[in-house]
Design an enzyme around this catalytic site. Structure first.
Site, PDB file in Angstrom:
ATOM      1  N   ALA A 147     -13.748 -13.965   6.017  1.00  0.00           N
ATOM      2  CA  ALA A 147     -13.574 -13.399   7.362  1.00  0.00           C
ATOM      3  C   ALA A 147     -14.195 -12.002   7.513  1.00  0.00           C
ATOM      4  O   ALA A 147     -14.693 -11.643   8.570  1.00  0.00           O
ATOM      5  CB  ALA A 147     -12.089 -13.361   7.718  1.00  0.00           C
TER       6      ALA A 147
ATOM      7  N   PRO B  22     -10.619  -7.832  -2.074  1.00  0.00           N
ATOM      8  CA  PRO B  22     -10.518  -8.484  -0.767  1.00  0.00           C
ATOM      9  C   PRO B  22     -11.776  -8.259   0.071  1.00  0.00           C
ATOM     10  O   PRO B  22     -12.554  -7.330  -0.187  1.00  0.00           O
ATOM     11  CB  PRO B  22      -9.328  -7.765  -0.121  1.00  0.00           C
ATOM     12  N   GLY B  23     -11.947  -9.133   1.076  1.00  0.00           N
ATOM     13  CA  GLY B  23     -13.090  -8.950   1.976  1.00  0.00           C
ATOM     14  C   GLY B  23     -14.021 -10.148   1.971  1.00  0.00           C
ATOM     15  O   GLY B  23     -15.085 -10.134   2.592  1.00  0.00           O
ATOM     16  N   VAL B  24     -13.606 -11.211   1.265  1.00  0.00           N
ATOM     17  CA  VAL B  24     -14.428 -12.434   1.206  1.00  0.00           C
ATOM     18  C   VAL B  24     -14.164 -13.280   2.453  1.00  0.00           C
ATOM     19  O   VAL B  24     -13.029 -13.402   2.907  1.00  0.00           O
ATOM     20  CB  VAL B  24     -14.072 -13.250  -0.058  1.00  0.00           C
TER      21      VAL B  24
ATOM     22  N   SER C  96     -18.977 -12.242  -0.102  1.00  0.00           N
ATOM     23  CA  SER C  96     -19.170 -13.513  -0.812  1.00  0.00           C
ATOM     24  C   SER C  96     -18.398 -13.485  -2.136  1.00  0.00           C
ATOM     25  O   SER C  96     -18.479 -12.500  -2.890  1.00  0.00           O
ATOM     26  CB  SER C  96     -20.670 -13.712  -1.078  1.00  0.00           C
TER      27      SER C  96
ATOM     28  N   LYS D 243       0.832  -1.220   0.000  1.00  0.00           N
ATOM     29  CA  LYS D 243       0.000   0.000   0.000  1.00  0.00           C
ATOM     30  C   LYS D 243       0.856   1.256   0.000  1.00  0.00           C
ATOM     31  O   LYS D 243       0.743   2.130   0.862  1.00  0.00           O
ATOM     32  CB  LYS D 243      -0.976  -0.003   1.189  1.00  0.00           C
ATOM     33  N   VAL D 244       1.686   1.336  -1.022  1.00  0.00           N
ATOM     34  CA  VAL D 244       2.674   2.414  -1.124  1.00  0.00           C
ATOM     35  C   VAL D 244       1.939   3.758  -1.240  1.00  0.00           C
ATOM     36  O   VAL D 244       1.005   3.894  -2.043  1.00  0.00           O
ATOM     37  CB  VAL D 244       3.580   2.165  -2.350  1.00  0.00           C
ATOM     38  N   ALA D 245       2.345   4.715  -0.413  1.00  0.00           N
ATOM     39  CA  ALA D 245       1.619   6.002  -0.356  1.00  0.00           C
ATOM     40  C   ALA D 245       2.598   7.128  -0.076  1.00  0.00           C
ATOM     41  O   ALA D 245       2.646   7.668   1.028  1.00  0.00           O
ATOM     42  CB  ALA D 245       0.541   5.945   0.733  1.00  0.00           C
ATOM     43  N   ASP D 246       3.382   7.504  -1.104  1.00  0.00           N
ATOM     44  CA  ASP D 246       4.400   8.524  -0.851  1.00  0.00           C
ATOM     45  C   ASP D 246       4.499   9.491  -2.032  1.00  0.00           C
ATOM     46  O   ASP D 246       3.697   9.425  -2.965  1.00  0.00           O
ATOM     47  CB  ASP D 246       5.747   7.821  -0.569  1.00  0.00           C
TER      48      ASP D 246
HETATM   49  O1  NUP Z   1      -9.372  -2.844   1.202  1.00  0.00           O
HETATM   50  C1  NUP Z   1      -8.600  -3.740   1.469  1.00  0.00           C
HETATM   51  N1  NUP Z   1      -9.002  -4.738   2.293  1.00  0.00           N
HETATM   52  C2  NUP Z   1      -8.184  -5.801   2.618  1.00  0.00           C
HETATM   53  O2  NUP Z   1      -8.612  -6.673   3.381  1.00  0.00           O
HETATM   54  C3  NUP Z   1      -7.317  -3.805   0.905  1.00  0.00           C
HETATM   55  C4  NUP Z   1      -6.469  -4.883   1.214  1.00  0.00           C
HETATM   56  N2  NUP Z   1      -5.273  -4.935   0.646  1.00  0.00           N
HETATM   57  N3  NUP Z   1      -6.915  -5.858   2.086  1.00  0.00           N
HETATM   58  C5  NUP Z   1      -6.016  -6.996   2.382  1.00  0.00           C
HETATM   59  O3  NUP Z   1      -6.630  -8.193   1.911  1.00  0.00           O
HETATM   60  C6  NUP Z   1      -5.739  -7.233   3.867  1.00  0.00           C
HETATM   61  O4  NUP Z   1      -4.612  -6.509   4.286  1.00  0.00           O
HETATM   62  C7  NUP Z   1      -5.495  -8.731   3.895  1.00  0.00           C
HETATM   63  O5  NUP Z   1      -4.167  -9.002   3.502  1.00  0.00           O
HETATM   64  C8  NUP Z   1      -6.416  -9.275   2.822  1.00  0.00           C
HETATM   65  C9  NUP Z   1      -7.752  -9.797   3.324  1.00  0.00           C
HETATM   66  O6  NUP Z   1      -7.546 -10.812   4.240  1.00  0.00           O
HETATM   67  P1  NUP Z   1      -8.742 -11.653   4.944  1.00  0.00           P
HETATM   68  O7  NUP Z   1      -9.703 -10.664   5.512  1.00  0.00           O
HETATM   69  O8  NUP Z   1      -9.347 -12.505   3.864  1.00  0.00           O
HETATM   70  O9  NUP Z   1      -8.027 -12.449   5.992  1.00  0.00           O
END
Ligand code: NUP
Length: 217
Positions: free
Chosen positions: A174, A170-172, A178, A62-65
């Protein structure tokens, strides 16, 4: 990145042997392995090349510079063997363009975070997510990171970026999202961590997700 299964493993473990063992088990089910600070800070940058024999590596730093620092960071990450780097978009067009320019020179990928998947993303990030998506398209990034926890936002972001950019999501599991819903909404890949690496049988957990998405890919 070639899409075969639509699944990216988020490997947020902090032990080298465990990271290698899980990668070995799931490599047949994933198109890439995403690693980030938890694994690299605990084991070292050489983890990137070690895992790259199982799948392409996406470095989630998540490079932010500022532009010059973004370029220097991406240079090191690509040199370590990563195929792609995730950068933040909120830093603006010049920072993003510096990362994309370097990636294109090296035939690598940059993915831009638009709006994050956790509840706190509604505090600030969601308001600028669409603008970041447009900027990512203008900069010709390889794709964006958009939340599987909000498939309707993924659909919005898809409208903005069109079909030239990919969406990795991401977000599936945990976090409650879905896999099939977000693929139907327009994501190309889901990124899944805990539901795979904390499962009793990580390969079986990965296979289940791949099977769930199959008909929509
Ligand atoms: O918006 C984001 N949400 C997120 O969960 C951006 C991400 N990069 N992540 C990453 O996705 C988070 O840091 C983790 O590595 C992965 C989700 O993991 P989990 O919730 O399936 O365990």
């Amino acid at each position: 990145m070639e899409r075969k299964t639509g699944l990216i493993l988020a490997l947020d473990v902090t032990d080298r042997m465990e990271a290698v063992a899980i990668s070995e088990k799931v490599s047949g089910y994933v198109d890439a392995i995403k690693i980030g600070y938890p694994l690299v800070l605990s084991t070292g940058m050489d983890m990137i090349s070690q895992l790259s024999k199982y799948a392409p590596i996406i470095a989630d730093f998540k490079v932010a510079d500022i532009p010059n620092t973004n370029r220097l960071i991406c240079e090191q990450v690509f040199k370590a063997g990563a195929d792609a780097v995730i950068v933040q978009g909120f830093t603006g067009h010049d920072s993003l363009e510096a990362a994309v320019k370097l990636a294109k020179e090296q035939k690598k990928d940059i993915y831009v975070v638009t709006e994050m998947s956790h509840p706190g993303a509604l505090d600030f990030m969601q308001q600028v997510g669409e603008g970041i998506a447009k900027m990512a398209a203008d900069a010709k990034a390889s794709g964006v990171v958009a939340p599987a926890t909000r498939p309707e936002r993924v659909a919005e972001i898809r409208k903005i970026i069109g079909n030239d950019l990919s969406i990795i999501s991401p977000g599936v599991g945990a976090q409650g999202g879905s896999a099939s819903d977000v693929i139907k909404a327009g994501a190309d890949w889901v990124i899944v961590g805990r539901s795979i690496y904390q499962a009793e049988d990580p390969a079986m957990a990965a296979k289940k997700l791949v099977d769930e998405m199959k008909e929509f890919i």
